[in-house]
Design a protein around this motif. Structure first.
Motif, PDB file in Angstrom:
ATOM      1  N   GLY A 137       0.812   7.878  10.755  1.00 45.17           N
ATOM      2  CA  GLY A 137       0.580   7.171   9.508  1.00 45.17           C
ATOM      3  C   GLY A 137      -0.293   7.837   8.468  1.00 45.17           C
ATOM      4  N   THR A 138      -0.877   9.005   8.786  1.00 45.66           N
ATOM      5  CA  THR A 138      -1.740   9.637   7.798  1.00 45.66           C
ATOM      6  C   THR A 138      -1.594  11.156   7.864  1.00 45.66           C
ATOM      7  OG1 THR A 138      -3.993   9.707   6.888  1.00 45.66           O
ATOM      8  CG2 THR A 138      -3.799   9.673   9.294  1.00 45.66           C
ATOM      9  N   ALA A 139      -2.232  11.852   6.938  1.00 46.34           N
ATOM     10  CA  ALA A 139      -2.078  13.314   6.850  1.00 46.34           C
ATOM     11  C   ALA A 139      -2.966  13.980   7.889  1.00 46.34           C
ATOM     12  CB  ALA A 139      -2.427  13.795   5.445  1.00 46.34           C
TER      13      ALA A 139
ATOM     14  N   LEU B 172     -10.018  -3.001   0.332  1.00 44.50           N
ATOM     15  CA  LEU B 172     -11.395  -2.523   0.515  1.00 44.50           C
ATOM     16  C   LEU B 172     -11.439  -0.998   0.605  1.00 44.50           C
ATOM     17  CD1 LEU B 172     -12.995  -5.136   2.936  1.00 44.50           C
ATOM     18  CD2 LEU B 172     -13.652  -4.638   0.562  1.00 44.50           C
ATOM     19  N   GLU B 173     -10.377  -0.382   1.115  1.00 38.46           N
ATOM     20  CA  GLU B 173     -10.313   1.085   1.144  1.00 38.46           C
ATOM     21  C   GLU B 173     -10.351   1.611  -0.287  1.00 38.46           C
ATOM     22  OE1 GLU B 173      -8.123  -0.857   2.722  1.00 38.46           O
ATOM     23  OE2 GLU B 173      -8.428  -0.463   4.863  1.00 38.46           O
ATOM     24  N   SER B 174      -9.427   1.125  -1.109  1.00 41.20           N
ATOM     25  CA  SER B 174      -9.347   1.558  -2.507  1.00 41.20           C
ATOM     26  C   SER B 174     -10.643   1.260  -3.255  1.00 41.20           C
ATOM     27  CB  SER B 174      -8.192   0.839  -3.221  1.00 41.20           C
ATOM     28  OG  SER B 174      -7.095   0.637  -2.366  1.00 41.20           O
TER      29      SER B 174
ATOM     30  N   CYS C  61      -9.732   7.368  -2.261  1.00 39.99           N
ATOM     31  CA  CYS C  61     -10.468   7.197  -1.010  1.00 39.99           C
ATOM     32  C   CYS C  61      -9.831   8.050   0.089  1.00 39.99           C
ATOM     33  CB  CYS C  61     -10.505   5.718  -0.605  1.00 39.99           C
ATOM     34  SG  CYS C  61      -8.896   4.999  -0.209  1.00 39.99           S
ATOM     35  N   VAL C  62     -10.641   8.419   1.083  1.00 44.82           N
ATOM     36  CA  VAL C  62     -10.163   9.303   2.153  1.00 44.82           C
ATOM     37  C   VAL C  62     -10.439   8.705   3.531  1.00 44.82           C
ATOM     38  CG1 VAL C  62     -10.203  11.645   3.090  1.00 44.82           C
ATOM     39  CG2 VAL C  62     -10.752  11.273   0.684  1.00 44.82           C
ATOM     40  N   GLY C  63      -9.368   8.276   4.197  1.00 51.63           N
ATOM     41  CA  GLY C  63      -9.461   7.904   5.607  1.00 51.63           C
ATOM     42  C   GLY C  63      -9.000   9.130   6.383  1.00 51.63           C
ATOM     43  N   GLY C  64      -7.746   9.112   6.834  1.00 53.64           N
ATOM     44  CA  GLY C  64      -7.145  10.345   7.369  1.00 53.64           C
ATOM     45  C   GLY C  64      -6.876  11.317   6.232  1.00 53.64           C
ATOM     46  N   GLY C  65      -6.573  10.756   5.062  1.00 48.23           N
ATOM     47  CA  GLY C  65      -6.446  11.588   3.868  1.00 48.23           C
ATOM     48  C   GLY C  65      -5.106  11.568   3.167  1.00 48.23           C
ATOM     49  N   SER C  66      -4.198  10.631   3.525  1.00 51.59           N
ATOM     50  CA  SER C  66      -2.849  10.718   2.959  1.00 51.59           C
ATOM     51  C   SER C  66      -2.757  10.270   1.501  1.00 51.59           C
ATOM     52  CB  SER C  66      -1.839   9.966   3.822  1.00 51.59           C
ATOM     53  OG  SER C  66      -2.030   8.573   3.773  1.00 51.59           O
TER      54      SER C  66
ATOM     55  N   ALA D 150     -11.242  -1.072   7.433  1.00 46.18           N
ATOM     56  CA  ALA D 150     -10.656  -0.523   8.665  1.00 46.18           C
ATOM     57  C   ALA D 150      -9.908   0.786   8.411  1.00 46.18           C
ATOM     58  CB  ALA D 150      -9.715  -1.548   9.271  1.00 46.18           C
ATOM     59  N   GLY D 151      -9.273   0.901   7.249  1.00 41.18           N
ATOM     60  CA  GLY D 151      -8.434   2.069   6.971  1.00 41.18           C
ATOM     61  C   GLY D 151      -9.207   3.370   6.764  1.00 41.18           C
ATOM     62  N   LEU D 152     -10.520   3.281   6.563  1.00 42.20           N
ATOM     63  CA  LEU D 152     -11.316   4.507   6.376  1.00 42.20           C
ATOM     64  C   LEU D 152     -12.162   4.813   7.606  1.00 42.20           C
ATOM     65  CD1 LEU D 152     -12.638   4.036   2.703  1.00 42.20           C
ATOM     66  CD2 LEU D 152     -10.460   4.981   3.483  1.00 42.20           C
TER      67      LEU D 152
ATOM     68  N   GLY E 249      -3.240  -2.306  10.622  1.00 43.50           N
ATOM     69  CA  GLY E 249      -1.901  -2.875  10.645  1.00 43.50           C
ATOM     70  C   GLY E 249      -1.030  -2.512   9.457  1.00 43.50           C
ATOM     71  N   GLN E 250      -1.617  -1.883   8.429  1.00 37.74           N
ATOM     72  CA  GLN E 250      -0.831  -1.563   7.227  1.00 37.74           C
ATOM     73  C   GLN E 250       0.307  -0.592   7.538  1.00 37.74           C
ATOM     74  OE1 GLN E 250      -1.915  -4.156   5.180  1.00 37.74           O
ATOM     75  NE2 GLN E 250      -1.296  -2.658   3.658  1.00 37.74           N
ATOM     76  N   HIS E 251      -0.010   0.460   8.287  1.00 38.44           N
ATOM     77  CA  HIS E 251       1.028   1.431   8.628  1.00 38.44           C
ATOM     78  C   HIS E 251       2.055   0.815   9.580  1.00 38.44           C
ATOM     79  CE1 HIS E 251       3.161   5.009   9.635  1.00 38.44           C
ATOM     80  NE2 HIS E 251       2.715   5.040  10.878  1.00 38.44           N
TER      81      HIS E 251
ATOM     82  N   LEU F 257      -5.288   3.418  -6.794  1.00 37.48           N
ATOM     83  CA  LEU F 257      -5.466   2.109  -6.165  1.00 37.48           C
ATOM     84  C   LEU F 257      -4.489   2.058  -4.992  1.00 37.48           C
ATOM     85  CD1 LEU F 257      -7.425  -0.144  -6.969  1.00 37.48           C
ATOM     86  CD2 LEU F 257      -5.465  -1.388  -7.876  1.00 37.48           C
ATOM     87  N   SER F 258      -4.955   2.518  -3.822  1.00 37.50           N
ATOM     88  CA  SER F 258      -4.048   2.773  -2.689  1.00 37.50           C
ATOM     89  C   SER F 258      -3.401   1.519  -2.111  1.00 37.50           C
ATOM     90  CB  SER F 258      -4.792   3.527  -1.588  1.00 37.50           C
ATOM     91  OG  SER F 258      -5.964   2.823  -1.210  1.00 37.50           O
ATOM     92  N   GLY F 259      -4.053   0.360  -2.280  1.00 45.34           N
ATOM     93  CA  GLY F 259      -3.445  -0.844  -1.719  1.00 45.34           C
ATOM     94  C   GLY F 259      -4.035  -2.105  -2.302  1.00 45.34           C
TER      95      GLY F 259
ATOM     96  N   ALA G 274       0.838  -1.200   0.000  1.00 44.97           N
ATOM     97  CA  ALA G 274       0.000   0.000   0.000  1.00 44.97           C
ATOM     98  C   ALA G 274       0.875   1.253   0.000  1.00 44.97           C
ATOM     99  CB  ALA G 274      -0.931   0.008   1.202  1.00 44.97           C
ATOM    100  N   HIS G 275       0.199   2.396  -0.172  1.00 45.18           N
ATOM    101  CA  HIS G 275       0.914   3.677  -0.212  1.00 45.18           C
ATOM    102  C   HIS G 275       1.562   4.057   1.116  1.00 45.18           C
ATOM    103  CE1 HIS G 275      -2.765   4.723   1.835  1.00 45.18           C
ATOM    104  NE2 HIS G 275      -2.212   5.863   2.186  1.00 45.18           N
ATOM    105  N   LYS G 276       1.177   3.422   2.221  1.00 49.32           N
ATOM    106  CA  LYS G 276       1.689   3.782   3.543  1.00 49.32           C
ATOM    107  C   LYS G 276       3.220   3.773   3.603  1.00 49.32           C
ATOM    108  CE  LYS G 276      -2.219   3.971   6.124  1.00 49.32           C
ATOM    109  NZ  LYS G 276      -3.177   3.003   5.600  1.00 49.32           N
ATOM    110  N   ILE G 277       3.841   2.922   2.814  1.00 48.96           N
ATOM    111  CA  ILE G 277       5.301   2.796   2.832  1.00 48.96           C
ATOM    112  C   ILE G 277       5.986   4.100   2.373  1.00 48.96           C
ATOM    113  CG2 ILE G 277       5.457   1.801   0.501  1.00 48.96           C
ATOM    114  CD1 ILE G 277       7.530   0.471   3.421  1.00 48.96           C
TER     115      ILE G 277
HETATM  116  C1  LIG Z   1      -4.582   3.218   5.488  1.00 49.75           C
HETATM  117  C2  LIG Z   1      -5.133   3.044   4.146  1.00 49.75           C
HETATM  118  C3  LIG Z   1      -6.014   3.997   3.565  1.00 49.75           C
HETATM  119  C4  LIG Z   1      -6.535   5.189   4.297  1.00 49.75           C
HETATM  120  O1  LIG Z   1      -5.561   6.089   4.743  1.00 49.75           O
HETATM  121  P1  LIG Z   1      -5.336   7.491   4.050  1.00 49.75           P
HETATM  122  O2  LIG Z   1      -4.371   8.163   4.962  1.00 49.75           O
HETATM  123  O3  LIG Z   1      -6.648   8.190   3.997  1.00 49.75           O
HETATM  124  O4  LIG Z   1      -4.778   7.255   2.711  1.00 49.75           O
HETATM  125  C5  LIG Z   1      -6.428   3.791   2.259  1.00 49.75           C
HETATM  126  N1  LIG Z   1      -6.039   2.720   1.547  1.00 49.75           N
HETATM  127  C6  LIG Z   1      -5.220   1.778   2.073  1.00 49.75           C
HETATM  128  C7  LIG Z   1      -4.841   0.624   1.230  1.00 49.75           C
HETATM  129  C8  LIG Z   1      -4.734   1.909   3.386  1.00 49.75           C
HETATM  130  O5  LIG Z   1      -3.916   0.969   3.884  1.00 49.75           O
END
Ligand SMILES: *Cc1c(COP(=O)(O)O)cnc(C)c1O
Length: 410
Positions: free
Chosen positions: A203-205, A363-365, A244-249, A316-318, A127-129, A389-391, A99-102
């Motif tokens: 882990g997020t913005a 599922l977030e993406s 997609c926007v969880g914290g928003g990173s 979970a990530g959102l 757990g991704q972050h 496609l964030s992850g 995922a983009h967290k890296i």
């Molecule tokens: C953590 C996560 C998100 C949500 O976090 P943002 O900071 O909003 O990007 C989205 N997609 C994936 C795959 C994640 O692991």
């Protein structure tokens, strides 16, 4: 003529200001004991940002460790299936750890090393972050402690073990709901106590300045690449960018380099959950109110007394009650639009990408995809839609099967 820009110029929005504000949002709403560590971090980050050696090392790690640049992928099967706009995917799912967290974890770990900090702490929800942070700490030989709610640890046992394999210590948090919010509180407490040798990789913005700015900067690479790749591939910019926007990173990273391109419509997709009703979703722009949570002024799902509302999402990530301050700013300004996709729509999108492309999305993406799936058929075939496609969805297979009514017996 639309989308005629051909060079990547610096966006005119040079935010946040020196006090960490994006307009009225953001800031540094923390106890006094945290002011010094945050100021020290801001100073270190701003100097690293201008340091060619730091940037060269980061570029090297992005290439050799993370696996950048990520592919810009034309989703021909999905496009044909929907019969409208042309859909491209930015494949952050193909990065190391999935995922983009890296992108952020590596940037901040490098900063920790430059600051002479030998110990790293992080919070994690699903757990991704935590996994991304544990990975780069193993590579750098940094001590790593990850705070995780006890409920999340039980739900994500596999990720807990992945972190432990990489030498990280995962500390269970038993306060409150025993999930992400409480894990952030514990990490903050640890940081205040051990700041001399410890860096906190958020882990997020989100959070107090400089975190929203710093995390955004480390995620900007997504839109820097996609902008160039799109110009190369299509000789023009996309008409829509969706994330997609969880914290928003991942979203701010996907949007940032297009902020100055008025013909590119930017759409953030939040978790619509089961319904837009208290406790049933995490769509902060559909029911959130201005408030302060964990260091930051922004839109928050809260009740009349200001107590944080429960949230729900299949992903979970959102699943978080507050949204990153930069998103609040661009929402209010009208530059970025926000919609939401509900659990069912996300699960349908999850399945459809598997069937049409052989790609298993997180599922977030899938929330971003769900929006694209609604939008694409309403547009002519010469329009271009870019979805981040964030992850990847390997982590979600078990949960998705259950949510779709299939019982796996392994
Ligand atoms: C953590 C996560 C998100 C949500 O976090 P943002 O900071 O909003 O990007 C989205 N997609 C994936 C795959 C994640 O692991």
């Amino acid at each position: 003529m639309s989308n005629s820009a051909t060079t990547s110029s610096a966006p005119r929005f040079s935010l946040p200001d020196a006090s960490g504000h994006f307009g009225e949002f953001g800031g540094i709403y923390v106890p006094e004991t945290l002011m010094t560590p945050l100021a020290e971090l801001t100073k270190a980050y701003l100097s690293a940002k201008e340091d060619p050696e730091f940037q060269a090392e980061l570029a090297h790690l992005q290439k050799q460790y993370i696996g950048r640049p990520s592919i810009l992928y034309y989703a021909e099967g999905l496009t044909r299936h929907l019969g409208g706009a042309k859909i491209y995917l930015k494949r952050e799912d193909l990065l190391h750890t999935g995922a983009h967290k890296i992108n952020n974890a590596v940037g901040q770990a490098l900063l920790a090393r430059c600051m002479g900090k030998k110990r790293v702490i992080a919070e994690t929800g699903a757990g991704q972050h935590g996994v991304a942070t544990a990975s780069i700490c193993a590579k750098f030989g940094l001590e790593c402690v990850v705070y995780m709610g006890a409920t999340d640890m039980a739900r994500q046992a596999l990720n807990v073990y992945r972190m432990q394999l990489m030498g990280a210590e995962v500390r269970a948090v038993n306060a409150g709901q025993k999930t992400l919010k409480e894990a952030v509180n514990e990490a903050m407490r640890d940081w205040v106590t051990n700041v001399r040798n410890t860096h906190y990789i958020l882990g997020t913005a989100y959070g107090a300045h400089p975190f929203p700015m710093m995390v955004r900067d480390f995620q900007r690479v997504i839109s820097k690449e996609s902008r160039e790749q799109m110009l190369q591939e299509e000789k023009r910019l996309p008409d829509y960018v969706i994330a997609c926007v969880g914290g928003g990173s991942n979203a701010i990273g996907s949007f940032f380099e297009y902020l100055d391109d008025p013909n590119v419509t930017l759409i953030g997709v939040e978790a619509g959950g089961r319904a837009i009703a208290p406790g049933e979703h995490a769509a902060r722009f559909s029911g959130g109110k201005l408030g302060v949570l964990q260091g930051c002024m922004t839109y928050i799902l809260q009740d009349k007394e200001g107590q944080i509302e429960g949230t729900h999402s299949v992903s979970a990530g959102l699943d978080y009650a507050a949204v990153g301050p930069e998103h609040a700013y661009y929402w209010k300004k009208g530059r970025i639009q926000y919609g939401h996709a509900n659990d069912m729509e996300a699960l349908d999108a999850f399945k459809l990408l598997c069937r049409t492309e052989g790609i298993l999305p997180a599922l977030e993406s899938s929330h971003a995809l769900a929006h694209a799936i609604k939008l694409a058929p309403t547009l002519p075939t010469d329009k271009i839609l870019l979805v981040n496609l964030s992850g990847r969805g390997d982590k979600d297979v078990w949960h998705a099967a259950k949510a779709m009514g299939t019982t796996l017996t392994i």
